[in-house]
Scaffold this motif. Structure first.
Motif, PDB file in Angstrom:
ATOM      1  N   GLY A   1      -0.049  33.131  20.470  1.00  0.00           N
ATOM      2  CA  GLY A   1      -0.746  32.406  19.415  1.00  0.00           C
ATOM      3  C   GLY A   1      -0.518  32.975  18.033  1.00  0.00           C
ATOM      4  O   GLY A   1      -0.482  32.236  17.039  1.00  0.00           O
ATOM      5  N   SER A   2      -0.333  34.294  17.944  1.00  0.00           N
ATOM      6  CA  SER A   2      -0.159  34.935  16.638  1.00  0.00           C
ATOM      7  C   SER A   2       1.119  34.506  15.939  1.00  0.00           C
ATOM      8  O   SER A   2       1.291  34.753  14.743  1.00  0.00           O
ATOM      9  CB  SER A   2      -0.169  36.459  16.794  1.00  0.00           C
ATOM     10  N   ALA A   3       2.033  33.845  16.674  1.00  0.00           N
ATOM     11  CA  ALA A   3       3.269  33.358  16.053  1.00  0.00           C
ATOM     12  C   ALA A   3       2.960  32.305  15.002  1.00  0.00           C
ATOM     13  O   ALA A   3       3.815  31.964  14.181  1.00  0.00           O
ATOM     14  CB  ALA A   3       4.200  32.782  17.118  1.00  0.00           C
ATOM     15  N   LEU A   4       1.734  31.801  14.996  1.00  0.00           N
ATOM     16  CA  LEU A   4       1.338  30.795  14.006  1.00  0.00           C
ATOM     17  C   LEU A   4       1.545  31.311  12.592  1.00  0.00           C
ATOM     18  O   LEU A   4       1.792  30.535  11.670  1.00  0.00           O
ATOM     19  CB  LEU A   4      -0.133  30.409  14.221  1.00  0.00           C
ATOM     20  N   GLN A   5       1.447  32.639  12.413  1.00  0.00           N
ATOM     21  CA  GLN A   5       1.614  33.193  11.072  1.00  0.00           C
ATOM     22  C   GLN A   5       3.002  32.940  10.514  1.00  0.00           C
ATOM     23  O   GLN A   5       3.200  32.904   9.297  1.00  0.00           O
ATOM     24  CB  GLN A   5       1.329  34.698  11.080  1.00  0.00           C
ATOM     25  N   GLY A   6       4.000  32.733  11.393  1.00  0.00           N
ATOM     26  CA  GLY A   6       5.359  32.480  10.925  1.00  0.00           C
ATOM     27  C   GLY A   6       5.683  31.013  10.751  1.00  0.00           C
ATOM     28  O   GLY A   6       6.755  30.664  10.249  1.00  0.00           O
ATOM     29  N   ALA A   7       4.769  30.126  11.174  1.00  0.00           N
ATOM     30  CA  ALA A   7       5.016  28.685  11.076  1.00  0.00           C
ATOM     31  C   ALA A   7       4.932  28.231   9.624  1.00  0.00           C
ATOM     32  O   ALA A   7       4.352  28.898   8.768  1.00  0.00           O
ATOM     33  CB  ALA A   7       4.002  27.929  11.919  1.00  0.00           C
ATOM     34  N   SER A   8       5.501  27.073   9.346  1.00  0.00           N
ATOM     35  CA  SER A   8       5.441  26.527   7.988  1.00  0.00           C
ATOM     36  C   SER A   8       4.001  26.162   7.645  1.00  0.00           C
ATOM     37  O   SER A   8       3.165  25.982   8.535  1.00  0.00           O
ATOM     38  CB  SER A   8       6.322  25.280   7.897  1.00  0.00           C
ATOM     39  N   GLU A   9       3.714  26.054   6.368  1.00  0.00           N
ATOM     40  CA  GLU A   9       2.360  25.703   5.937  1.00  0.00           C
ATOM     41  C   GLU A   9       1.935  24.368   6.521  1.00  0.00           C
ATOM     42  O   GLU A   9       0.774  24.169   6.879  1.00  0.00           O
ATOM     43  CB  GLU A   9       2.286  25.656   4.407  1.00  0.00           C
ATOM     44  N   GLU A  10       2.903  23.450   6.605  1.00  0.00           N
ATOM     45  CA  GLU A  10       2.604  22.125   7.141  1.00  0.00           C
ATOM     46  C   GLU A  10       2.109  22.226   8.583  1.00  0.00           C
ATOM     47  O   GLU A  10       1.142  21.572   8.974  1.00  0.00           O
ATOM     48  CB  GLU A  10       3.861  21.251   7.073  1.00  0.00           C
ATOM     49  N   LEU A  11       2.766  23.065   9.388  1.00  0.00           N
ATOM     50  CA  LEU A  11       2.374  23.196  10.794  1.00  0.00           C
ATOM     51  C   LEU A  11       1.129  24.065  10.965  1.00  0.00           C
ATOM     52  O   LEU A  11       0.426  23.954  11.963  1.00  0.00           O
ATOM     53  CB  LEU A  11       3.539  23.742  11.616  1.00  0.00           C
ATOM     54  N   GLN A  12       0.846  24.926  10.015  1.00  0.00           N
ATOM     55  CA  GLN A  12      -0.403  25.683  10.051  1.00  0.00           C
ATOM     56  C   GLN A  12      -1.597  24.770   9.772  1.00  0.00           C
ATOM     57  O   GLN A  12      -2.741  25.158   9.984  1.00  0.00           O
ATOM     58  CB  GLN A  12      -0.365  26.830   9.030  1.00  0.00           C
ATOM     59  N   ASP A  13      -1.275  23.564   9.326  1.00  0.00           N
ATOM     60  CA  ASP A  13      -2.301  22.562   9.067  1.00  0.00           C
ATOM     61  C   ASP A  13      -2.249  21.441  10.106  1.00  0.00           C
ATOM     62  O   ASP A  13      -2.923  20.425   9.966  1.00  0.00           O
ATOM     63  CB  ASP A  13      -2.117  21.978   7.655  1.00  0.00           C
ATOM     64  N   ASP A  14      -1.428  21.653  11.149  1.00  0.00           N
ATOM     65  CA  ASP A  14      -1.291  20.642  12.204  1.00  0.00           C
ATOM     66  C   ASP A  14      -2.281  20.996  13.328  1.00  0.00           C
ATOM     67  O   ASP A  14      -2.180  22.047  13.958  1.00  0.00           O
ATOM     68  CB  ASP A  14       0.150  20.637  12.731  1.00  0.00           C
ATOM     69  N   LYS A  15      -3.227  20.127  13.591  1.00  0.00           N
ATOM     70  CA  LYS A  15      -4.303  20.433  14.540  1.00  0.00           C
ATOM     71  C   LYS A  15      -3.777  20.735  15.938  1.00  0.00           C
ATOM     72  O   LYS A  15      -4.258  21.661  16.614  1.00  0.00           O
ATOM     73  CB  LYS A  15      -5.297  19.273  14.596  1.00  0.00           C
ATOM     74  N   GLU A  16      -2.781  19.984  16.403  1.00  0.00           N
ATOM     75  CA  GLU A  16      -2.238  20.199  17.748  1.00  0.00           C
ATOM     76  C   GLU A  16      -1.636  21.597  17.866  1.00  0.00           C
ATOM     77  O   GLU A  16      -1.859  22.315  18.845  1.00  0.00           O
ATOM     78  CB  GLU A  16      -1.186  19.145  18.069  1.00  0.00           C
ATOM     79  N   VAL A  17      -0.880  21.997  16.836  1.00  0.00           N
ATOM     80  CA  VAL A  17      -0.234  23.307  16.836  1.00  0.00           C
ATOM     81  C   VAL A  17      -1.291  24.419  16.784  1.00  0.00           C
ATOM     82  O   VAL A  17      -1.244  25.384  17.551  1.00  0.00           O
ATOM     83  CB  VAL A  17       0.737  23.432  15.642  1.00  0.00           C
ATOM     84  N   VAL A  18      -2.259  24.267  15.890  1.00  0.00           N
ATOM     85  CA  VAL A  18      -3.277  25.302  15.717  1.00  0.00           C
ATOM     86  C   VAL A  18      -4.154  25.415  16.967  1.00  0.00           C
ATOM     87  O   VAL A  18      -4.490  26.523  17.399  1.00  0.00           O
ATOM     88  CB  VAL A  18      -4.121  25.029  14.462  1.00  0.00           C
ATOM     89  N   LEU A  19      -4.500  24.285  17.569  1.00  0.00           N
ATOM     90  CA  LEU A  19      -5.284  24.329  18.809  1.00  0.00           C
ATOM     91  C   LEU A  19      -4.538  25.092  19.897  1.00  0.00           C
ATOM     92  O   LEU A  19      -5.125  25.897  20.622  1.00  0.00           O
ATOM     93  CB  LEU A  19      -5.597  22.907  19.298  1.00  0.00           C
ATOM     94  N   ALA A  20      -3.242  24.835  20.012  1.00  0.00           N
ATOM     95  CA  ALA A  20      -2.437  25.540  21.015  1.00  0.00           C
ATOM     96  C   ALA A  20      -2.428  27.040  20.724  1.00  0.00           C
ATOM     97  O   ALA A  20      -2.527  27.869  21.632  1.00  0.00           O
ATOM     98  CB  ALA A  20      -1.013  24.993  21.029  1.00  0.00           C
ATOM     99  N   ALA A  21      -2.343  27.397  19.443  1.00  0.00           N
ATOM    100  CA  ALA A  21      -2.290  28.813  19.054  1.00  0.00           C
ATOM    101  C   ALA A  21      -3.607  29.529  19.357  1.00  0.00           C
ATOM    102  O   ALA A  21      -3.624  30.590  19.976  1.00  0.00           O
ATOM    103  CB  ALA A  21      -1.949  28.935  17.572  1.00  0.00           C
ATOM    104  N   VAL A  22      -4.738  28.941  18.929  1.00  0.00           N
ATOM    105  CA  VAL A  22      -6.028  29.627  19.114  1.00  0.00           C
ATOM    106  C   VAL A  22      -6.470  29.618  20.569  1.00  0.00           C
ATOM    107  O   VAL A  22      -7.265  30.470  20.985  1.00  0.00           O
ATOM    108  CB  VAL A  22      -7.127  29.013  18.215  1.00  0.00           C
TER     109      VAL A  22
END
Length: 751
Positions: free
Chosen positions: A240-261
Motif C-alpha cells: 500500500g505504501s507504493a501509493l506515495q510514488g503514484a501520480s497526483e491524479e491516482l492519489q486522488d483516485d478512490k479505487e486506487v487509494v482504497l486498494a492501498a489503505v
C-alpha cells in the motif's frame, strides 16, 4: 632422512638446521596437509619467514599443499611461477577426486573461500567462482571474481539467486539483463537499486516485484508508469505504501487509494485531501491500521464512530482523535471498557484527572502498576484495587502490604493474597484466620508459629483438607485435626503422621469418605483383614489399595464386589475365576463381567445375571453366548442397544430385534438390512423412537404409514423421510403438532 610426516615435529630443531636449504625444507613441508602447514606457520618462526618471503620454498610446498599459498605474502601470491604450480596442483587434486568417482566437492577449494580468492588465479576459474558464490560467503564473493566472470550470466545468476545484493558487483550489461535482475529482486528486494536506470524506470514486471519488498522502488518508476492506473493498482495491492510514488491524479483516485489503505492503512498519508475526508476510505484505513487516523481529516478525527474503529484496532490511535473527543470522559471510558486502553494511552489531560482515574480503577479497567507513582501511594486507590482484585496486593507499595486493614480486606476476598502480605502480618492470627477461612491452603503462607496453632489449622483443614500438608508436624499427628481434614478430603490422610495412618478409627473414617484413601494408610493396616473387610463394606473401591494377600481373600473380595461390582477388577486372578464372587459382582454391576475370567464370561448363569442387571454387559460375554438367543433376549429387554453386541445371526432374528426396538427404538440401528426393510419391525421402532426412521430402508422412508408414525412420535424424524413425503400435507401437519407438543412440554418442565 625424513621420509614420513610423522617424523616431523614442529618444535624440533630440524627446520632451523635446514633453513639454509629452502628447496629441501619446502619438499618436506609439501608432505603436510594445509592445516599442518598452518600450525607450523604459527609455531615455528623460521618456517613463518620462509612462507612469507621465499619463492623457492613455497614452490615446493604448493606441489603438495596448493592451498598453503594463502599463507604467503601478497607479493608471493602474485608470483606467476607459484600461480602456475598452484594451478597444476589444484587440477591434479580435482582429477584424482574425479578418478575415484568422488566428484569435486566445494570444500576442496571453499573451506576458506574469502582467503583463496586472494590468489588471482582462482578469481579467473569459472568452476571455482560458481561454487564460491553459492558457498559459505555467498554472492558477496562475486566482487572478487575476474571482470570476465562478473560478465558471465551463468555465474552472476548463481550469485544473485543466493544473494540478490550480489547484483551490485555484476557487469553493467547484466545489471540491465531482466532475467538476472528479476532473480536478484526475488531473492532480496533491495537488489532493485542495483539494476540499470532503464529497468528501474520502465520495466513494469521488475518494478512490481520490487515494490513487494520496498515501496520506495515505485518512486523510481517512470512518470508514465506512475500514472498508469493498472500498474499502480497492482503495486499498491502488493504494498500500500507504493501509493506515495503514484501520480497526483491516482492519489486522488478512490479505487486506487482504497486498494492501498486496505493493504496498509498508513498509505492514507499519501492520499489526496479529498480522500482523507472520504468516510469509506478512512474507515478501510483505520480498520487495517488504527494509527492511520493521524492522516484522516479533522472532521473524521472528531467522529466517534471512526475513532472507535481506529482505537479498536490500535489503542494508541486515541492520540490522533480530536481534542474534544480526547477530553470526553465518557467516550474515553467506553474506549477503556471495550478496547482495554492502557493508562499511557489515555489523553494527557485525563491522566492528570484524579477523579477520572479513580473511576477507571473502580471499573477494574486499570492495573495498579499502571498508575503514576503519586497515585500508587494513595490509600483510596489502593483500597479500590483490593476490592476488585485481592491478588493486586502484590502490586501495592511495601507500606500498604504491611497495613493490616488492607491485608485483611484482601485475604477476606481471596486467602491467597496472604502470600503478598508483610512478614509481620503473615504472623498476625486475625489476618491468617481470615485467609485460611477463605482458602485453607493459604496456610502455607502463614508464619511457622501459626502453622502450629490448632485453631488456625482446624479452620484451614475444615475449608480444604489438603491444607494439612502445611500444618506443623505436631498437628499432623493430632487426631482431631486429622479427622477434620479427612472429613473434608479423604486423600489428606497422605499428610497425617505415621502413627495416625496406622490408627484404625482414622483410616475407617477416611476410607468411608474416599475409598482411594486406603492407599495412604500404613502398610500394616492395608494388610489387616478386619480393617480392610470393614472398609470395603463401606467402599468397595478400597480393594484396589488393599494388600495383595487380601485382594486374594474371598471374604474380603465378596464384601467389596457386593458394595461395588467393578471392584472385581482388583481381585486376584483366582477370585476373578470364582463363580460365587463373580456372580455377586455382576449382580451389583453387570459390566463387572468385563473383569471375570474367560471361562466365566462363557458361563450362561453368570452372563444371564450380568445382562439382566445391565444389558450392555453382553459386550463382555463370549462369542458363543452373544449368539445364544435366550441370553441376548434377556440383554435387549434390559437395554435395547445391547443388540449391538449380539451375533450377526441374532441381529437378523425378528423376535430378538422386536424385543430390542420395543425397549429402545434406537436399537434399530443394529438390526440387519433385511429387518430394516421389514415394515412391522420398522413401525415398532419408530413408534418407540421416531428418529429410528434414519435407519429404515429407502423404501420404508417413503412409506406414508411408517413416516406418519415416526413424525407423530418425534417431529424431527421428518428429516429422514423421502423428499415426496417431506412435502406431504398430512405428514407436515403431524410433524408440526409433534414439535409443538414437545416444545410445550419443554416449557412446562423449565417452569
Amino acid at each position: 632422512m625424513i621420509t614420513n610426516t610423522t617424523d616431523i615435529n614442529p618444535n624440533s630443531d630440524v627446520f632451523p638446521l635446514l633453513s639454509t636449504s629452502p628447496e629441501i625444507l619446502g619438499k618436506i613441508s609439501s608432505w603436510l596437509s594445509t592445516e599442518e602447514v598452518c600450525a607450523l606457520n604459527r609455531t615455528n618462526k623460521a618456517l613463518h619467514n620462509l612462507i612469507t618471503s621465499s619463492d623457492r620454498f613455497m614452490k615446493e610446498v604448493v606441489k603438495g599443499s596448493w592451498k598453503a599459498l594463502i599463507l604467503s605474502s601478497s607479493e608471493l601470491r602474485r608470483n606467476p611461477a607459484l600461480q602456475r604450480q598452484v594451478f597444476k596442483s589444484y587440477n591434479a587434486a580435482k582429477r584424482n577426486l574425479k578418478a575415484n568417482s568422488i566428484g569435486v566437492p566445494t570444500d576442496i577449494y571453499l573451506d576458506s573461500s574469502a582467503n583463496l580468492f586472494r590468489i588471482p588465479f582462482f578469481r579467473k576459474d569459472k568452476e571455482v567462482v560458481l561454487a564460491a558464490v553459492v558457498g559459505k560467503f555467498g554472492g558477496y564473493l562475486l566482487q572478487e571474481a575476474s571482470e570476465k566472470l562478473r560478465s558471465d550470466k551463468e555465474v552472476v545468476l548463481a550469485a544473485v539467486k543466493h544473494d540478490g545484493r550480489a547484483l551490485a558487483h555484476a557487469s553493467k550489461e547484466l545489471q540491465s539483463d531482466k532475467e538476472v535482475v528479476l532473480a536478484a529482486i526475488t531473492q532480496d528486494g533491495s537488489a532493485f537499486w542495483e539494476a540499470s536506470k532503464e529497468l528501474q524506470e520502465d520495466d513494469e514486471e521488475l518494478i512490481l516485484a520490487a515494490v513487494t519488498y520496498d515501496a520506495l522502488a515505485f518512486n523510481n518508476a517512470s512518470e508514465k508508469l506512475r500514472g498508469d492506473k493498472e500498474v499502480v493498482l497492482a503495486a499498491v495491492r502488493r504494498n500500500g505504501s507504493a501509493l506515495q510514488g503514484a501520480s497526483e491524479e491516482l492519489q486522488d483516485d478512490k479505487e486506487v487509494v482504497l486498494a492501498a489503505v486496505t493493504q496498509n492503512g498508513r498509505a492514507l498519508a499519501h492520499a489526496s485531501k479529498e480522500l482523507q475526508d472520504d468516510k469509506e476510505v478512512v474507515l478501510a484505513a483505520v480498520t487495517q491500521n488504527g494509527r492511520a487516523l493521524a492522516h484522516a481529516s479533522k472532521e473524521l478525527q472528531g467522529n466517534k464512530a471512526f475513532v472507535l474503529a481506529a482505537v479498536t484496532q490500535d489503542g494508541s490511535a486515541l492520540q490522533f482523535a480530536s481534542k474534544a473527543l480526547q477530553g470526553d470522559k465518557e467516550f474515553v471510558a467506553e474506549m477503556v471498557k471495550w478496547n482495554g486502553l492502557r493508562f499511557t494511552e489515555f489523553p494527557e489531560e485525563l491522566r492528570d484527572d484524579k477523579e477520572f482515574v479513580a473511576e477507571m480503577v473502580k471499573r477494574n479497567a486499570l492495573r495498579f502498576t499502571e498508575l503514576p507513582e503519586e497515585l500508587r501511594g494513595d490509600k483510596e486507590f489502593a483500597a479500590e484495587m483490593i476490592k476488585r482484585n485481592a491478588l493486586g496486593l502484590t502490586e501495592l507499595p511495601e507500606e500498604l502490604q504491611g497495613d493490616k486493614a488492607f491485608v485483611l480486606a484482601a485475604v477476606t476476598q481471596d486467602g491467597r493474597a496472604l502470600r503478598y502480605a508483610s512478614k509481620k502480618l503473615r504472623g498476625d492470627k486475625e489476618d491468617v484466620l481470615a485467609a485460611v477461612t477463605q482458602d485453607g491452603r493459604a496456610l502455607r503462607y502463614a508464619s511457622k508459629k501459626l502453622r502450629g496453632d490448632k485453631e488456625v489449622v482446624l479452620a484451614a483443614v475444615t475449608q480444604d483438607g489438603g491444607a494439612l500438608q502445611y500444618a506443623s508436624k505436631k498437628l499432623r499427628g493430632d487426631k482431631e485435626v486429622v479427622l477434620a481434614a479427612m472429613t473434608q478430603d479423604g486423600s489428606a490422610l497422605l499428610f497425617a503422621s505415621e502413627a495416625l495412618r496406622e490408627d484404625e478409627e482414622v483410616v475407617l473414617a477416611t476410607v468411608t469418605q474416599d475409598g482411594s484413601a486406603l492407599l495412604f494408610a500404613s502398610k500394616a493396616l492395608r494388610g489387616d483383614k478386619k480393617v480392610v473387610a470393614e472398609i470395603v463394606k463401606r467402599n468397595g473401591r478400597a480393594l484396589e489399595d488393599a494388600s495383595k494377600a487380601l485382594r486374594a481373600d474371598k471374604e474380603v473380595a465378596l464384601a467389596a464386589v457386593t458394595q461395588w461390582g467393578k471392584a472385581l477388577a482388583h481381585a486376584s486372578k483366582e477370585l476373578q475365576d470364582d463363580k460365587g464372587v463373580v456372580l455377586a459382582a455382576v449382580m451389583q454391576d453387570g459390566k463387572a463381567l468385563a473383569h471375570a475370567s474367560k471361562e466365566l464370561q462363557d458361563d450362561k448363569e453368570v452372563v444371564l445375571a450380568a445382562v439382566m442387571q445391565d444389558g450392555k454387559a453382553l459386550a463382555h460375554a463370549s462369542k458363543e453366548l452373544q449368539g445364544d438367543k435366550g441370553v441376548v433376549l434377556a440383554a435387549v429387554m434390559q437395554d435395547g442397544k445391547a443388540l449391538a453386541h449380539a451375533s450377526k445371526e441374532l441381529q437378523g432374528d425378528k423376535e430378538v430385534v422386536l424385543a430390542a426396538v420395543t425397549q429402545g427404538g434406537r436399537a434399530f440401528a443394529f438390526a440387519s438390512k433385511e429387518l430394516q426393510d421389514d415394515k412391522g419391525v420398522v413401525l415398532a421402532a419408530v413408534m418407540q423412537d421416531g428418529l429410528a426412521l434414519a435407519h429404515a430402508s429407502a423404501k420404508l422412508q417413503g412409506d406414508k404409514e411408517v413416516v406418519l408414525a415416526a413424525v407423530t412420535q418425534d417431529g424431527k424424524a421428518l428429516g429422514f423421510a423421502s423428499e415426496d413425503l417431506q412435502a406431504d400435507p398430512d405428514v407436515l401437519e403431524a410433524a408440526k403438532i409433534s414439535v409443538s407438543a414437545a416444545n410445550q412440554t419443554c416449557c412446562n418442565n423449565s417452569l
